[in-house]
Design an enzyme around this catalytic site. Structure first.
Site, PDB file in Angstrom:
ATOM      1  N   ASP A  90      45.150  27.924  41.128  1.00 28.82           N
ATOM      2  CA  ASP A  90      43.424  27.916  40.330  1.00 28.82           C
ATOM      3  C   ASP A  90      43.692  29.015  39.981  1.00 28.82           C
ATOM      4  OD1 ASP A  90      41.441  26.096  41.031  1.00 28.82           O
ATOM      5  OD2 ASP A  90      40.460  26.552  42.810  1.00 28.82           O
ATOM      6  N   HIS A 136      44.042  40.668  48.748  1.00 27.55           N
ATOM      7  CA  HIS A 136      42.933  41.083  48.425  1.00 27.55           C
ATOM      8  C   HIS A 136      42.178  41.044  46.266  1.00 27.55           C
ATOM      9  CE1 HIS A 136      39.913  43.318  47.424  1.00 27.55           C
ATOM     10  NE2 HIS A 136      39.097  44.139  48.334  1.00 27.55           N
ATOM     11  N   ASN A 175      31.525  50.004  50.840  1.00 20.61           N
ATOM     12  CA  ASN A 175      31.416  49.313  52.402  1.00 20.61           C
ATOM     13  C   ASN A 175      30.517  49.586  53.415  1.00 20.61           C
ATOM     14  OD1 ASN A 175      32.030  46.421  51.398  1.00 20.61           O
ATOM     15  ND2 ASN A 175      33.599  45.781  52.241  1.00 20.61           N
ATOM     16  N   ALA A 195      31.658  53.289  41.605  1.00 13.38           N
ATOM     17  CA  ALA A 195      30.059  52.999  41.328  1.00 13.38           C
ATOM     18  C   ALA A 195      29.296  53.835  41.039  1.00 13.38           C
ATOM     19  CB  ALA A 195      29.932  52.257  42.999  1.00 13.38           C
ATOM     20  N   SER A 255      33.225  43.740  47.609  1.00 17.41           N
ATOM     21  CA  SER A 255      34.453  43.817  47.216  1.00 17.41           C
ATOM     22  C   SER A 255      34.161  42.141  46.536  1.00 17.41           C
ATOM     23  CB  SER A 255      35.936  43.688  47.619  1.00 17.41           C
ATOM     24  OG  SER A 255      36.459  44.502  48.259  1.00 17.41           O
TER      25      SER A 255
END
Length: 648
Positions: free
Chosen positions: A369, A399, A504, A515, A580
């Site tokens: 995929d 992950h 998180n 970030a 994520s």
């Protein structure tokens, strides 16, 4: 007498020197033994991360837990070759260590054994020309260049490193961790969607007494019975099961059992939450009375007939749309941001060539995929997980493959679709098989992607679903931000849009890298089922400047179904939550924007403003688009940004 004292003094001096040499040799031997046992110090750090359970999703968000002891990122002036500059710095420090201390005896002992144990260059990376070089130096052809080194060094050695005139900045290296929830546990048992609806059974011997007692109270004889649970998908999920009823049937004939009064032996959910949890469980949680009952549907074909959002037909530069193949599932996030509209998806293969770099745990190149186009490894594999490797086409953790599917799973009549179906995926592997890596490796991967090789590979978008904790109140915070974020600024200057998980930890984004970098899109998570910010998501704490808010966007991050490596799960698909999962939604939208020609600004950061403008445009068209905590929300002290819109 004086003659004997003279000889005694000489003897003591010799013994002192010999003792010092033995100590130094012993230390040197210990280091050599450690290297022999563990390979390199970087490998030792990987083992330490495993032994102290510093796995990505379970580790505390504390800054001290993120620091890699005795390992530093160092920026030095380099007018020539970076490796030569690194050697010069190390020789300078070793010379200083040899002459340091009191007395000739210590110097003589130190000279006998080179202090290799005190400093070691683990990696050399050449940065672009320094921004503050100046026109005069450039005209003279002697522009200063900044080389970035990763050193392993003792405290004594680092004193000399910091004091060196060659050194511009020194910051501690840190662990980065994947920002997904639930991946550390083994894959829970699963059933087909039809089995979920028709019923999942367990014999009476395999269930606990409270359920048997409940049926007995109804007047059911369950001595030769088995129990059958039926359910439906949890709200907002295309994988998790919510059991709604349990019935007793004959274990030999499957005939429904009835009470002495003729009523069906059947229990349904009621108003008591504790009783419901005991008998039926909850989303992703099996009933207490039948702990081994499957709680999810296998694979991606969970009976989802969702054809995508109603949406609106965008005007301007947009990709041609093609029909959604009949056997494709549309994950909730893809639907919510309107990447799939009315049974159609954008055809990114008809636009400008775009490749998305997934900086992660690797990507399963054999997954049917995904459009895997290449990769490069930067990670030191974990010795705690057999078979782990630096191969970017291998993903034991799973992950990176999950992230890649959210970005661009194919519209190929099987499995599910991503935000930008079929976009090329380039794996830059920096996380090991436990979802742990280093900040310096993340910087190295981004620098490579922005360089000649990465640009030749067509990389125009980078996704980093990972985070490292830093302390905004620390004395070295500004230096850390400047040094780390310089790598991401260079990527932006190369025209690359960079998206990163906000984290998180339910905390301020400013305490997490990458970030917190100004040219990175910090992606917060929202819950499609709740229509609100995810409870775990980091945020930008108010007060915040307009520039800071301009770097924050939101995307779906709860219960996101996507591809996963076959090494991790045989079905090749799994539902996960976390920032994520939110970040690759924006990476996919960015890829579509570039492919359509709408994101044509010279820098990645300028193109991120195009994504922000589109989100505001959609809110103007449809105020119901978005969620309760988005940028329109005030007075909470937490800024999560607007929900991204897949306009292109």
């Amino acid at each position: 007498m004086d003659h004997r004292l003279h000889h005694l003094g000489r003897l003591l001096q010799v013994l002192l020197i010999v003792g010092l040499i033995q100590q130094s040799c012993a230390r040197h031997v210990r280091v050599l033994n450690a290297r022999s046992a563990a390979g390199t110090l970087r490998r030792l750090h990987s083992i330490s991360a495993a032994d102290t359970t510093l796995e990505a999703e379970t580790a505390a968000a504390g800054v001290q837990d993120s620091i890699i002891t005795d390992r530093y990122i160092v920026a030095i002036d380099s007018s020539g070759d970076a490796s030569t500059a690194a050697v010069a710095l190390v020789e300078e420090v070793r010379a200083a260590l040899r002459t340091a201390g009191a007395g000739a005896a210590a110097a003589a002992a130190a000279a006998a054994v080179a202090p290799d144990a005190d400093i070691e260059v683990l990696k050399v990376g050449q940065a672009a020309a320094a921004a503050d070089t100046g026109a005069a130096a450039a005209a003279a052809g002697a522009a200063a260049r900044a080389a970035t080194l990763v050193l392993r060094a003792s405290p004594a050695a680092m004193q000399h490193v910091r004091a060196s005139a060659r050194v511009k900045a020194v910051v501690q290296d840190r662990y980065v961790r994947a920002q997904a929830r639930g991946l550390s546990q083994a894959s829970p048992a699963c059933v087909t969607a039809s089995a979920m609806r028709s019923g999942v059974s367990r014999p009476a011997a395999d269930v606990k007494a409270p359920l048997v007692n409940a049926f007995t109270t109804l007047g059911c004889n369950v001595q030769n019975a088995k129990f059958v649970w039926k359910g439906r998908f949890c709200r907002g999920s295309t994988s998790s099961i919510n059991f709604t009823e349990v019935a007793a049937v004959d274990r030999f004939t499957n005939a429904a059992l009835r009470t002495s009064k003729g009523a069906l032996c059947r229990l349904v959910r009621g108003p008591n939450p504790s009783v419901n949890a005991q008998r039926f469980g909850n989303c992703n949680a099996a009933p207490v009375v039948a702990a081994g009952l499957p709680v999810r549907v296998c694979g991606a074909t969970g009976g989802n007939s969702n054809l995508g959002g109603v949406g609106t037909t965008p005007m301007g530069l947009v990709l041609p749309r093609v029909p959604l193949q009949p056997n494709e599932q549309v994950p909730s996030g893809v639907s919510l941001i309107e990447a799939a509209i009315g049974g159609s998806v954008g055809n990114i293969k008809l636009g400008k060539t775009v490749v998305v770099a997934v900086v992660d745990s690797g990507v399963d190149a054999m997954h049917p995929d995904l459009n895997y186009v290449g990769g490069k490894g930067f990670v030191i594999p974990s010795t705690a997980v057999p078979g782990d490797s630096a191969d970017p086409a291998s993903d034991l953790y799973g992950h990176g493959t999950h992230v890649a599917g959210i970005v661009g799973a194919e519209n190929d009549n099987s499995g599910l679709v991503g935000v930008a179906p079929g976009v090329g995926i380039y794996s830059l592997k920096i996380l090991d098989a436990q979802g742990v890596g280093s900040l310096s490796d993340a910087m190295d991967a981004v620098t490579w992607a922005a360089g000649a090789e990465g640009q030749a590979a067509g990389i125009r978008v980078i996704n980093l679903s990972l985070a490292a904790a830093v302390d905004p109140a620390a004395a070295d915070y500004a230096d850390t931000l400047a040094l780390v974020c310089d790598a991401f600024k260079r990527a932006s200057n190369a025209g690359i849009i960079v998206a990163a998980a906000a984290g998180n930890y339910g905390a301020d984004i400013r305490g997490y890298l990458p970030a917190a970098c100004p040219t990175v899109i910090a992606v917060t998570s929202m819950d499609p089922a709740a229509g609100a910010a995810s409870s775990f998501s980091n945020f930008l704490a108010e007060p915040a400047s307009a520039a800071e808010k301009g770097s924050v966007m939101s995307a779906p991050g709860n219960a996101i179904n996507s591809t996963i490596s076959y090494a991790r799960e045989q079905s090749g698909y799994r539902e996960l939550s976390g920032t994520s999962m939110a970040s690759p939604h924006i990476a996919g939208v960015a890829a579509a924007c570039i492919a359509s020609g709408a994101c044509a600004e010279p820098t990645g950061y300028a193109n991120s403003a195009v994504l922000q403008a589109a989100a505001r445009e959609r809110l103007g068209q449809q105020p119901a688009y978005g969620y309760s905590n988005d940028a329109r929300s005030t007075g909470t002290g937490k800024f999560y940004g607007n929900l991204v819109w897949a306009k292109w």
